[in-house]
Design a protein around this motif. Structure first.
Motif, short mmCIF file in Angstrom:
data_model
loop_
_atom_site.label_atom_id
_atom_site.label_comp_id
_atom_site.label_asym_id
_atom_site.label_seq_id
_atom_site.Cartn_x
_atom_site.Cartn_y
_atom_site.Cartn_z
N ALA A 110 -15.84 27.67 -41.75
CA ALA A 110 -15.47 28.20 -40.44
C ALA A 110 -14.34 29.21 -40.57
CB ALA A 110 -15.06 27.06 -39.51
N ALA A 111 -13.38 28.91 -41.44
CA ALA A 111 -12.29 29.86 -41.67
C ALA A 111 -12.81 31.16 -42.27
CB ALA A 111 -11.24 29.23 -42.59
N LEU A 112 -13.80 31.06 -43.16
CA LEU A 112 -14.41 32.26 -43.73
C LEU A 112 -15.13 33.09 -42.67
CD1 LEU A 112 -15.87 31.04 -47.14
CD2 LEU A 112 -14.23 32.89 -46.80
N LEU A 113 -15.83 32.40 -41.76
CA LEU A 113 -16.51 33.11 -40.69
C LEU A 113 -15.49 33.82 -39.80
CD1 LEU A 113 -19.02 33.81 -39.05
CD2 LEU A 113 -18.78 31.60 -37.87
N ALA A 114 -14.38 33.13 -39.50
CA ALA A 114 -13.33 33.75 -38.69
C ALA A 114 -12.72 34.94 -39.43
CB ALA A 114 -12.25 32.71 -38.36
N PHE A 115 -12.54 34.79 -40.74
CA PHE A 115 -12.02 35.90 -41.55
C PHE A 115 -12.94 37.11 -41.45
CE2 PHE A 115 -12.61 38.07 -45.65
CZ PHE A 115 -11.35 38.63 -45.83
N ALA A 116 -14.27 36.89 -41.56
CA ALA A 116 -15.23 37.99 -41.48
C ALA A 116 -15.17 38.68 -40.12
CB ALA A 116 -16.64 37.47 -41.76
N LEU A 117 -15.07 37.88 -39.06
CA LEU A 117 -14.99 38.46 -37.71
C LEU A 117 -13.70 39.24 -37.51
CD1 LEU A 117 -16.42 35.45 -35.64
CD2 LEU A 117 -17.57 37.59 -36.22
N ILE B 217 -3.29 39.37 -47.63
CA ILE B 217 -2.72 38.11 -47.13
C ILE B 217 -3.76 37.29 -46.37
CG2 ILE B 217 -1.90 39.13 -44.98
CD1 ILE B 217 -0.22 36.35 -47.05
N LEU B 218 -4.77 37.94 -45.81
CA LEU B 218 -5.77 37.18 -45.04
C LEU B 218 -6.67 36.36 -45.96
CD1 LEU B 218 -6.85 39.71 -42.24
CD2 LEU B 218 -5.10 37.92 -42.18
N ILE B 219 -7.11 36.94 -47.07
CA ILE B 219 -7.93 36.15 -48.00
C ILE B 219 -7.06 35.11 -48.70
CG2 ILE B 219 -7.71 37.65 -50.00
CD1 ILE B 219 -10.86 35.76 -48.80
N GLU B 220 -5.77 35.42 -48.89
CA GLU B 220 -4.86 34.41 -49.43
C GLU B 220 -4.74 33.24 -48.46
OE1 GLU B 220 -1.17 36.32 -50.22
OE2 GLU B 220 -1.91 37.42 -51.96
N ALA B 221 -4.78 33.54 -47.17
CA ALA B 221 -4.70 32.47 -46.16
C ALA B 221 -5.92 31.56 -46.25
CB ALA B 221 -4.59 33.07 -44.76
N VAL B 222 -7.10 32.16 -46.40
CA VAL B 222 -8.31 31.34 -46.55
C VAL B 222 -8.22 30.48 -47.80
CG1 VAL B 222 -10.82 31.40 -46.83
CG2 VAL B 222 -9.70 33.04 -45.30
N ALA B 223 -7.74 31.07 -48.89
CA ALA B 223 -7.58 30.31 -50.13
C ALA B 223 -6.60 29.16 -49.94
CB ALA B 223 -7.10 31.22 -51.26
N GLY B 224 -5.50 29.43 -49.24
CA GLY B 224 -4.51 28.38 -48.99
C GLY B 224 -5.08 27.24 -48.16
N LEU B 225 -5.85 27.58 -47.14
CA LEU B 225 -6.47 26.54 -46.31
C LEU B 225 -7.45 25.71 -47.14
CD1 LEU B 225 -7.16 28.65 -43.09
CD2 LEU B 225 -5.46 26.84 -43.35
#
Length: 397
Positions: free
Chosen positions: A172-179, A322-330
């Motif tokens: 879900a976080a990845l989908l939000a990242f893509a959007l 920083i956004l993909i880092e956020a997904v990685a952190g989650l």
């Protein structure tokens, strides 16, 4: 063999491939970039890892008729993200990947070596991993500080989806990242042409270079983290579900596939933990003897997803880092919680675990060697001194 195939196994295998890839590919990209990989080298590494874990999972599961799920070393990738650039660049890191995986092969073939890794106190191994993960898990907060409009939707999607089903949180976080990237990031028109150029998969050969510094800073911690955090728990999960494979042989096979993947940028594969539980559990098939098909299908899925690695990396490169880092952190928060709990639950080992955690989390390096290694040294030293004093006191009574 075909008579054991089932739709239930098919669906579980596809879910395993999606969850295994989507939940942590961002961590792998961060790790490879952290030790100097270019975007093309990172894409090649991601593809090499995906294909290696897919093919090895298919081979092992088909031969043993057991649901042996293979994954890339997510804790190892997290370690790389904090290890820093080596003196010889990414070539040094690739040399360290090979050394780490040769050690895994040896650990599988030579029982005393495997026993020595198992003998590392669990609080120390967990504390080292928790220290490595801490800085990465701060990225979601830093993303919100960077841009609340871009960062908050990713965290909210993770939290809401995770409240319903933990396995859906990171997808879900990845989908939000893509959007967020599509609708919230100002992307130059010419950038999409670059994405189209990278759609075809490409292997990038990196000639390995071997150095003492990278061996100590990268190879040894990578070997220990992979064995302690992935391979040993992976065997335990299979045992819990009634499967008794020959552990040493599995370690050596994953190490061999990892050595082959290393010159193309892959840091290493190993026995899976979370997806192992999915493949080996009753949801894969009511009959334990037929569950191996879920791991085979999962392996096919990994190979197919690996062929899309170039496209994945190209799309990720369009967004602020920083956004993909956020997904990685989650994706790593669960691992941080589990490792921290394992590090500090034993009262007698808390001081040693704290020393390990602080040194690993500091990000400091000495003599060009990262804090993860020094954390391990510090923790073992504190625990050794404490036990030595206790023996002396016991002898004086």
């Amino acid at each position: 063999m075909l008579k054991d195939f089932s739709l239930q196994g098919l669906f579980m295998g596809l879910l395993v491939a999606f969850v295994g890839f989507a939940s942590s590919f961002s961590v792998v990209l961060q790790g490879l970039a952290g030790v100097g990989a270019s975007p093309a080298e990172a894409a090649s590494g991601l593809m090499a890892l995906s294909i290696a874990m897919g093919l090895s999972g298919i081979l092992i599961s088909a031969v043993t008729r057991m649901p042996v799920s293979i994954a890339w070393s997510t804790p190892g990738a997290a370690l790389l993200a904090t290890a820093g650039m080596q003196q010889g660049g990414f070539a040094d890191a690739v040399g360290a990947f090979i050394i780490a995986n040769v050690l895994i092969i040896i650990a599988g073939l030579v029982r005393p070596v495997g026993r020595a890794i198992s003998a590392i106190p669990a609080p120390i191994a967990n504390a080292m991993l928790a220290g490595v993960l801490l800085s990465l898990c701060l990225a979601p907060v830093q993303a919100v500080s960077f841009s609340p409009i871009l960062g908050l939707p990713i965290i909210l999607a993770w939290a809401v989806a995770g409240a319903f089903n933990r396995l859906l949180a990171v997808p879900a976080a990845l989908l939000a990242f893509a959007l967020v990237v599509v609708f919230g990031v100002d992307i130059p028109d010419g950038a999409w042409a670059g994405v189209a150029e990278q759609m075809l998969p490409r292997f990038v050969w990196v000639t390995p270079h071997f150095s003492l510094q990278a061996t100590i800073a990268v190879a040894l911690p990578l070997f220990i983290v992979t064995m302690a955090s992935q391979n040993i728990p992976g065997i335990a999960i299979l045992n819990i579900n009634g499967y008794r494979p020959e552990a040493g042989r599995l370690f050596s096979l994953t190490g061999l596939f990892s050595v082959i993947a290393a010159p193309f940028g892959g840091h290493g594969i190993n026995l899976a933990a979370i997806t192992a539980a999915m493949c080996a559990g009753p949801d894969a098939n009511a009959d334990p003897a037929k569950r191996y098909w879920s791991a085979i299908i999962g392996g096919v899925g990994y190979v197919l997803l690996g062929l899309l690695s170039g496209l994945v990396v190209a799309l990720v490169s369009l967004a602020p880092t920083i956004l993909i880092e956020a997904v990685a952190g989650l994706a790593l928060i669960g691992a941080l919680g589990a490792s921290a709990m394992g590090a500090f639950k034993e009262p007698d080992a808390r001081e040693a675990a704290a020393a390990t955690f602080l040194a690993a989390a500091s990000g400091a390096s000495f003599f060009g060697i990262s804090g993860a290694f020094w954390g391990l040294v510090a923790g073992l030293a504190v625990m050794g001194m404490k036990r030595g004093v206790e023996k002396m006191r016991g002898g004086n009574k």
